[in-house]
Design a protein around this motif. Structure first.
Motif, short mmCIF file in Angstrom:
data_model
loop_
_atom_site.label_atom_id
_atom_site.label_comp_id
_atom_site.label_asym_id
_atom_site.label_seq_id
_atom_site.Cartn_x
_atom_site.Cartn_y
_atom_site.Cartn_z
N SER A 247 0.82 -1.21 0.00
CA SER A 247 0.00 0.00 0.00
C SER A 247 0.85 1.26 0.00
N ALA A 248 2.12 1.14 0.40
CA ALA A 248 2.95 2.35 0.41
C ALA A 248 3.89 2.39 -0.80
N LEU A 249 3.64 1.53 -1.79
CA LEU A 249 4.62 1.39 -2.88
C LEU A 249 4.08 1.81 -4.23
N ASP A 250 4.99 2.11 -5.13
CA ASP A 250 4.62 2.46 -6.50
C ASP A 250 4.27 1.20 -7.29
N PRO A 251 3.64 1.35 -8.47
CA PRO A 251 3.17 0.16 -9.20
C PRO A 251 4.27 -0.81 -9.60
N ILE A 252 5.45 -0.31 -9.91
CA ILE A 252 6.50 -1.24 -10.32
C ILE A 252 6.97 -2.09 -9.15
N SER A 253 7.16 -1.44 -8.00
CA SER A 253 7.54 -2.21 -6.80
C SER A 253 6.44 -3.18 -6.42
N THR A 254 5.20 -2.73 -6.56
CA THR A 254 4.06 -3.59 -6.23
C THR A 254 4.09 -4.84 -7.08
N SER A 255 4.33 -4.64 -8.36
CA SER A 255 4.35 -5.78 -9.25
C SER A 255 5.48 -6.73 -8.89
N ALA A 256 6.64 -6.18 -8.50
CA ALA A 256 7.77 -7.04 -8.09
C ALA A 256 7.39 -7.86 -6.87
N ILE A 257 6.69 -7.24 -5.94
CA ILE A 257 6.33 -7.97 -4.73
C ILE A 257 5.25 -9.00 -5.00
N GLU A 258 4.35 -8.67 -5.91
CA GLU A 258 3.33 -9.67 -6.27
C GLU A 258 3.97 -10.91 -6.89
N ASP A 259 4.94 -10.68 -7.78
CA ASP A 259 5.65 -11.82 -8.36
C ASP A 259 6.31 -12.66 -7.28
N LEU A 260 6.91 -11.93 -6.34
CA LEU A 260 7.59 -12.61 -5.25
C LEU A 260 6.60 -13.47 -4.46
N MET A 261 5.45 -12.89 -4.15
CA MET A 261 4.43 -13.62 -3.39
C MET A 261 4.05 -14.92 -4.10
N LEU A 262 3.85 -14.80 -5.41
CA LEU A 262 3.44 -15.99 -6.16
C LEU A 262 4.52 -17.06 -6.09
N SER A 263 5.79 -16.62 -6.17
CA SER A 263 6.85 -17.62 -6.13
C SER A 263 6.98 -18.23 -4.73
N LEU A 264 6.56 -17.49 -3.74
CA LEU A 264 6.72 -18.00 -2.37
C LEU A 264 5.83 -19.20 -2.07
N THR A 265 4.73 -19.31 -2.80
CA THR A 265 3.80 -20.39 -2.45
C THR A 265 4.39 -21.77 -2.70
N ASN A 266 5.51 -21.84 -3.43
CA ASN A 266 6.17 -23.13 -3.56
C ASN A 266 6.61 -23.67 -2.21
N ASP A 267 7.05 -22.77 -1.37
CA ASP A 267 7.62 -23.20 -0.10
C ASP A 267 6.83 -22.75 1.12
N TYR A 268 6.00 -21.76 0.93
CA TYR A 268 5.36 -21.15 2.10
C TYR A 268 3.86 -21.02 1.89
N THR A 269 3.21 -20.83 3.02
CA THR A 269 1.81 -20.46 2.99
C THR A 269 1.75 -18.95 3.20
N VAL A 270 1.02 -18.27 2.38
CA VAL A 270 1.00 -16.81 2.45
C VAL A 270 -0.41 -16.33 2.74
N VAL A 271 -0.53 -15.43 3.70
CA VAL A 271 -1.81 -14.77 3.96
C VAL A 271 -1.57 -13.29 3.79
N ILE A 272 -2.37 -12.66 2.95
CA ILE A 272 -2.14 -11.25 2.66
C ILE A 272 -3.41 -10.45 2.86
N VAL A 273 -3.27 -9.33 3.54
CA VAL A 273 -4.37 -8.38 3.64
C VAL A 273 -4.18 -7.38 2.52
N THR A 274 -5.24 -7.08 1.80
CA THR A 274 -5.10 -6.05 0.78
C THR A 274 -6.42 -5.30 0.64
N HIS A 275 -6.31 -4.02 0.36
CA HIS A 275 -7.53 -3.27 0.07
C HIS A 275 -7.71 -3.17 -1.45
#
Ligand SMILES: Nc1ncnc2c1ncn2[C@@H]1O[C@H](COP(=O)(O)OP(=O)(O)O)[C@@H](O)[C@H]1O
Ligand SMILES: [Mg+2]
Lengths: 299, 311
Positions: A215-243
């Motif tokens: 929520s505090a980031l620009d669209p490019i950083s946001t997209s980088a973090i979204e990619d990261l989240m998707l890759s994380l599900t290989n090894d982790y369980t992710v719970v994310i709050v988002t508006h």
């Protein structure tokens, strides 16, 4: 010990067998998942039953029944003030730190109730990491930020290697490898947030909780973090709050919609309206209030 | 000056020249600059007032004798002007004071800011403030008539006047200062940093010592420096409880004379203006001033070096 975290590129390795000591009395089931398993059939990481929270006696959330499955992204969406953060913070006992906060109901983490007296909140937080809304790197070097968790948990062996792997995992290594000893506050907001994710990964958690991490980031950083989240599900369980509903639609396998119930005395209390596969929440929700929210007709 | 017409020029467009509001601002800046100027002037005045008699003193007594010999007897015949015993006396009482007030003060601050519940904090803080408000003359007599006899009862053969009792009580006097200023610095550390470290499975002690204290270190060091400077400058307690015997001894049970005790003790006696005894007071005062100044400079360096700036 844990298998070394795979890099973002090497995302075919699905299974990660973890040898975890139990939190208290009960053992934690080993996790082996096939990619094809539908989300609802994967292991239940959190089984929340009738979870509610009061702040100094005022109820902020009630009666949440929710299952969170492993190796998936579960998004919590809903209007501001409906208790998404409050609920998320129940999952790693972060609410313990707020004077006056009281959690009721039960949360089973791999079958073990998190709020029973013999469970140590610190043990819980070692396994269930958290990333916050505003990037909060420590005012230390990049290296010391990542090293913080391993150091306090006594995981001091091969620290340099662990730090490199963690930073690679968070897709930050190439950007910071030449400035590991520089202050973390010199990084951009998006880099800081990825550093915070890396910091959480460095202690090899099982679950990562993220409270509006973009929520505090620009669209490019946001997209980088979204990619990261998707890759994380290989090894982790992710719970994310988002508006941000587009974000939920992009990253989440499951989506839980929370809303606010107005009591007759004017009291407001957060409730879970429904939880389902993300595409169903956005295309064919079971509940009218969900539909009103996702189509933007929420009043 | 220009622009008596604040809002618009003939063309109807706003003018960019200074308005009366800007003039008001200038008046405020002027007042503030004046205030700053006065404090600088006062400081310069004090330094000059110290320097002039000191220079006269050093015209009569060589700095080599003053700083290089260890017999202090300026009022005796023949007089001796070796300041080392006074410096040692000051260091001795200051050492005990610091050993009390720095660790206990920091510990209190960590407890109050990281562990204590709000109710406890609200009770303890006013008590500390009361402690800080006890007149030093009362504390001095307490050291002399309660602490020293207690030490003797416990079997420690200290002298009636001794550096230890005075130092400990100075430490007690300064403990609230250290605790309160350090706690302020620690409370100012953002909550998000604490949550970040708790979220990694750190326990409260690790959060306090590895995140909060480092992030608050400049405030903590500032409180330490203030405490050390005040311990060095403390007069009443040492005058009452540490004695007036100038000797080069670090033994805590010995009576010592500090620089401040000499200044206050001699200055309140019958010393003719312009005499060598009179100038001696200023020379010791200047020494005290320079020591404190050096300490402050070192600590500013330290703070710059170790500061962890959050945001
Ligand atoms: N620390 C707190 N103390 C008291 N009330 C709180 C606290 N945190 C949140 N609340 C209240 O709980 C409700 C839910 O807040 P929150 O979980 O932050 O909502 P969301 O994250 O969905 O915007 C709000 O009414 C909020 O005022
Ligand atoms: Mg929130």
């Amino acid at each position: 010990m844990d298998p070394t975290p795979s890099t973002a590129a090497d995302s075919t390795a699905m299974e990660s067998s973890r040898d975890r000591t139990p939190l208290g009395a009960l053992g934690v089931a080993e996790r082996t998942q096939a990619d094809a398993t539908p989300v609802e059939e994967r292991d239940v990481v959190f089984d929340c039953q009738q979870v509610g929270v009061r702040y100094s006696g005022t109820r902020a959330l009630r009666d949440v029944d929710l299952k969170i499955h492993s190796n998936a992204v579960t998004a919590l969406i809903g209007p501001s003030g409906c208790g998404k953060s409050t609920f998320l913070r129940c999952l790693n006992r972060m609410n313990d730190l707020i004077p006056g906060a009281a959690v009721d109901g039960q949360i089973f983490y791999h079958g073990e109730e998190l709020y029973q007296p013999q469970v140590d909140a610190i043990e819980v937080r070692k396994r269930i990491g958290m990333v916050f809304q505003k990037p909060n790197p420590f005012p230390k070097s990049i290296y010391d930020n990542i090293a913080f968790g391993p150091r306090v948990l006594g995981m001091k062996k091969d620290l340099d290697e662990r730090i490199e792997q963690t930073l690679r995992r968070a897709a930050l290594w190439d950007e910071v490898k030449d400035r590991l000893k520089e202050g973390a506050l010199g990084l951009s907001g998006g880099q800081q947030q990825r550093l915070c994710i890396a910091r959480a990964l460095a202690v090899e958690p099982d679950v990562i909780l993220m409270d509006e991490p973009c929520s505090a980031l620009d669209p490019i950083s946001t997209s980088a973090i979204e990619d990261l989240m998707l890759s994380l599900t290989n090894d982790y369980t992710v719970v994310i709050v988002t508006h941000n509903m587009q974000q939920a639609a992009r990253v989440a396998d499951m989506t839980a919609f929370f809303s606010v119930d107005q009591g007759e005395t004017g009291t407001r209390c957060g409730v879970l309206i429904e939880v389902d596969r993300t595409e169903r929440i956005f295309t064919n929700p079971a509940h009218e209030r969900t539909e009103a929210y996702v189509t933007g007709r929420f009043g | 000056m220009q622009a008596t017409h604040p809002s618009s020029a003939p063309g109807g467009r706003p003018r960019l020249a200074a308005t009366s509001r800007r003039l008001g601002e200038r008046a405020i800046i002027g007042t503030l600059a004046l205030a700053a100027g006065i404090s600088v002037l006062v400081t310069v005045g004090i330094v000059i007032a110290l320097l002039v008699p000191s220079i006269e003193f050093f015209a009569e007594i060589s700095p080599a004798e003053f700083f290089g010999t260890a017999t202090w007897a300026p009022l005796f015949e023949p007089p001796a002007f070796g300041v080392i015993p006074l410096i040692v006396g000051t260091l001795s009482t200051t050492l005990w004071a610091c050993l009390i007030c720095l660790p206990l003060g920091l510990g209190t601050a960590i407890y109050l800011s990281e562990y204590a519940r709000p109710r406890v904090r609200q009770t303890v803080k006013p008590i500390l403030e009361v402690l800080a408000g006890i007149p030093t003359v009362v504390l001095g007599y307490f050291a002399l008539t309660v602490l020293t006899p207690t030490l003797r009862t416990l079997g420690w053969e200290v002298e009636i006047f001794n550096a230890f009792s005075a130092g400990v009580i100075i430490g007690v006097l300064l403990l609230p200062t250290v605790a309160s200023l350090s706690e302020d610095a620690m409370t100012a550390v953002p909550r998000s940093l604490r949550e970040g470290s708790f979220g990694l499975g750190a326990n409260r002690f690790q959060v306090s010592t590895r995140v909060v204290v480092p992030a608050a270190i400049s405030g903590i060091i500032a409180s330490f420096v203030l405490a050390v400077s005040r311990a060095i400058g403390e007069t009443t307690i040492v005058l009452l409880a540490a004695g007036q015997l100038a000797r080069t001894s670090f033994w805590p049970g010995d009576s010592v004379m500090t620089m401040t005790a000499f200044i206050a003790g001699t200055g309140s006696g019958d010393v003719p203006t312009g005499s060598i005894e009179y100038k001696t007071i200023f020379a010791v005062g200047l020494t005290l001033f320079v020591i404190t100044l050096i300490l402050n400079i070192i600590s500013i360096r330290l703070v710059r070096r170790f500061r962890e700036v959050y945001e």
